[in-house]
Motif scaffolding. Sequence first.
Motif, PDB file in Angstrom:
ATOM      1  N   GLU A 240     104.166  83.347 -13.512  1.00  0.00           N
ATOM      2  CA  GLU A 240     103.583  82.931 -14.793  1.00  0.00           C
ATOM      3  C   GLU A 240     104.670  82.761 -15.848  1.00  0.00           C
ATOM      4  N   ALA A 241     105.610  83.715 -15.868  1.00  0.00           N
ATOM      5  CA  ALA A 241     106.697  83.653 -16.846  1.00  0.00           C
ATOM      6  C   ALA A 241     107.645  82.490 -16.544  1.00  0.00           C
ATOM      7  N   GLU A 242     107.881  82.230 -15.258  1.00  0.00           N
ATOM      8  CA  GLU A 242     108.743  81.103 -14.903  1.00  0.00           C
ATOM      9  C   GLU A 242     108.116  79.785 -15.345  1.00  0.00           C
ATOM     10  N   ALA A 243     106.821  79.633 -15.103  1.00  0.00           N
ATOM     11  CA  ALA A 243     106.130  78.418 -15.536  1.00  0.00           C
ATOM     12  C   ALA A 243     106.196  78.266 -17.050  1.00  0.00           C
ATOM     13  N   ALA A 244     105.990  79.363 -17.769  1.00  0.00           N
ATOM     14  CA  ALA A 244     106.060  79.318 -19.233  1.00  0.00           C
ATOM     15  C   ALA A 244     107.457  78.941 -19.700  1.00  0.00           C
ATOM     16  N   GLY A 245     108.478  79.469 -19.023  1.00  0.00           N
ATOM     17  CA  GLY A 245     109.846  79.141 -19.385  1.00  0.00           C
ATOM     18  C   GLY A 245     110.181  77.679 -19.138  1.00  0.00           C
ATOM     19  N   LEU A 246     109.737  77.151 -18.003  1.00  0.00           N
ATOM     20  CA  LEU A 246     109.951  75.729 -17.727  1.00  0.00           C
ATOM     21  C   LEU A 246     109.261  74.870 -18.778  1.00  0.00           C
ATOM     22  N   ASN A 247     108.043  75.249 -19.147  1.00  0.00           N
ATOM     23  CA  ASN A 247     107.331  74.490 -20.178  1.00  0.00           C
ATOM     24  C   ASN A 247     108.018  74.594 -21.529  1.00  0.00           C
ATOM     25  N   GLU A 248     108.595  75.756 -21.820  1.00  0.00           N
ATOM     26  CA  GLU A 248     109.314  75.928 -23.094  1.00  0.00           C
ATOM     27  C   GLU A 248     110.478  74.952 -23.181  1.00  0.00           C
TER      28      GLU A 248
ATOM     29  N   TRP B  92     123.655  79.260 -14.052  1.00  0.00           N
ATOM     30  CA  TRP B  92     124.823  79.169 -13.185  1.00  0.00           C
ATOM     31  C   TRP B  92     124.698  77.893 -12.362  1.00  0.00           C
ATOM     32  N   SER B  93     125.735  77.606 -11.571  1.00  0.00           N
ATOM     33  CA  SER B  93     125.795  76.311 -10.903  1.00  0.00           C
ATOM     34  C   SER B  93     124.675  76.095  -9.894  1.00  0.00           C
ATOM     35  N   GLY B  94     124.036  77.174  -9.412  1.00  0.00           N
ATOM     36  CA  GLY B  94     122.938  77.026  -8.471  1.00  0.00           C
ATOM     37  C   GLY B  94     121.607  76.696  -9.103  1.00  0.00           C
ATOM     38  N   ASN B  95     121.536  76.715 -10.438  1.00  0.00           N
ATOM     39  CA  ASN B  95     120.262  76.487 -11.123  1.00  0.00           C
ATOM     40  C   ASN B  95     120.236  75.176 -11.907  1.00  0.00           C
ATOM     41  N   PHE B  96     121.118  74.262 -11.558  1.00  0.00           N
ATOM     42  CA  PHE B  96     121.028  72.922 -12.118  1.00  0.00           C
ATOM     43  C   PHE B  96     121.484  71.924 -11.060  1.00  0.00           C
ATOM     44  N   SER B  97     121.047  70.699 -11.223  1.00  0.00           N
ATOM     45  CA  SER B  97     121.480  69.629 -10.340  1.00  0.00           C
ATOM     46  C   SER B  97     121.255  68.320 -11.074  1.00  0.00           C
TER      47      SER B  97
ATOM     48  N   ARG C 135     120.586  61.985 -13.629  1.00  0.00           N
ATOM     49  CA  ARG C 135     120.173  62.744 -14.814  1.00  0.00           C
ATOM     50  C   ARG C 135     120.144  64.233 -14.498  1.00  0.00           C
ATOM     51  N   PRO C 136     120.590  65.078 -15.432  1.00  0.00           N
ATOM     52  CA  PRO C 136     120.627  66.521 -15.172  1.00  0.00           C
ATOM     53  C   PRO C 136     119.238  67.136 -15.125  1.00  0.00           C
ATOM     54  N   VAL C 137     119.079  68.103 -14.225  1.00  0.00           N
ATOM     55  CA  VAL C 137     117.826  68.832 -14.039  1.00  0.00           C
ATOM     56  C   VAL C 137     118.150  70.321 -13.993  1.00  0.00           C
ATOM     57  N   VAL C 138     117.372  71.150 -14.676  1.00  0.00           N
ATOM     58  CA  VAL C 138     117.545  72.599 -14.610  1.00  0.00           C
ATOM     59  C   VAL C 138     116.261  73.232 -14.086  1.00  0.00           C
ATOM     60  N   PHE C 139     116.416  74.379 -13.445  1.00  0.00           N
ATOM     61  CA  PHE C 139     115.272  75.079 -12.866  1.00  0.00           C
ATOM     62  C   PHE C 139     115.579  76.563 -12.802  1.00  0.00           C
ATOM     63  N   ASP C 140     114.636  77.356 -12.298  1.00  0.00           N
ATOM     64  CA  ASP C 140     114.766  78.814 -12.181  1.00  0.00           C
ATOM     65  C   ASP C 140     115.266  79.460 -13.478  1.00  0.00           C
ATOM     66  N   PRO C 141     114.624  79.205 -14.608  1.00  0.00           N
ATOM     67  CA  PRO C 141     115.103  79.752 -15.876  1.00  0.00           C
ATOM     68  C   PRO C 141     114.717  81.215 -16.081  1.00  0.00           C
ATOM     69  N   ALA C 142     115.416  81.848 -17.004  1.00  0.00           N
ATOM     70  CA  ALA C 142     115.059  83.180 -17.511  1.00  0.00           C
ATOM     71  C   ALA C 142     115.064  83.067 -19.036  1.00  0.00           C
ATOM     72  N   VAL C 143     114.169  82.252 -19.546  1.00  0.00           N
ATOM     73  CA  VAL C 143     114.174  81.769 -20.923  1.00  0.00           C
ATOM     74  C   VAL C 143     114.045  82.890 -21.951  1.00  0.00           C
ATOM     75  N   TYR C 144     114.784  82.757 -23.033  1.00  0.00           N
ATOM     76  CA  TYR C 144     114.574  83.515 -24.267  1.00  0.00           C
ATOM     77  C   TYR C 144     115.379  82.827 -25.363  1.00  0.00           C
ATOM     78  N   TYR C 145     115.247  83.295 -26.584  1.00  0.00           N
ATOM     79  CA  TYR C 145     116.011  82.756 -27.707  1.00  0.00           C
ATOM     80  C   TYR C 145     117.134  83.732 -28.025  1.00  0.00           C
TER      81      TYR C 145
END
Length: 294
Positions: free
Chosen positions: A59-67, A200-205, A211-221
């Motif tokens: 749930e938190a990962e989905a929220a972070g991706l949406n953020e 880190w380099s494993g969480n973007f491609s 075009r750059p893509v990011v995934f597996d975030p641990a979002v915060y401000y």
Amino acid sequence: MNDWTDIVKHITDTTGQPFEPKKITAIGGGCINQAFCVADDKRCFFVKINHADSLPMFEAEAAGLNEIGQTNTLRIPQPICWNRNAHAAWLVLEYLDLNSRGTGNVNELAARLAAMHRVQMQQFGWIRDNTIGSTPQINIQNSDWASFWRTHRLGYQLKLAKQNGHHGTLQNLGARLLEDCDYFFAGYTPVPSLLHGDLWSGNFSYDNAGRPVVFDPAVYYGDREADIAMTELFGGFSGQFYSAYRHEYPLDSGYNIRKILYNLYHILNHLNLFGGGYRHQAEQMMGCLLAEIR
């Protein structure tokens, strides 16, 4: 998990289109979740699966991706649905066909990351806790960055390390560092920027258009330097990336020492997750930081 019935039904119900997968392919590379590409003749989804009690993590990962996604800066795999049954929890994402060579427009990556970092809030932290890897990440909001970092990042990881049996020098150095943490922010006032959090380099491609893509975030401000520091761990990004990012959004002169403070969080997390040589690395980093204070 061999029974895909609930996941397939959930995809059908959420998208409003019947989905009957003809191919389910396991995807390697992760160390926390099982991952699969699930496809019929027309559509393809990326599915993460873990234990049933892992739903809050998804749930938190989905929220972070949406953020991140709502900023229209960096591309993310769009979250489709997430849920659990008695056996497992799952997160279904848009499947992105990524460039297998990992090559793309580095300048665009830097520019879009800088644009994301210009998305700011009033306080550090976030509206919810999430995870860094599989470790809880506490995001209780705070207007004082040094206090936030000391309490919810370094202090929390040191507490976990103690619970995991890491005592002695690590804790002694850690206690001294926590006491003097404010030293590293003298004359420096970061703003609460939107962070990927685990960049880190494993969480973007890049996608097949470069075009750059990011995934597996641990979002915060938080301080954007924390994101840039993380890019220097575990292989790092290219020199062109750092040059392009600094051109878009120059870094403060104190970054070179603060990046050690920020990356210490991730090294302590790896110690807590994997053990091994990360303890020695963490102690070396704390010694380096304390040497700046003497």
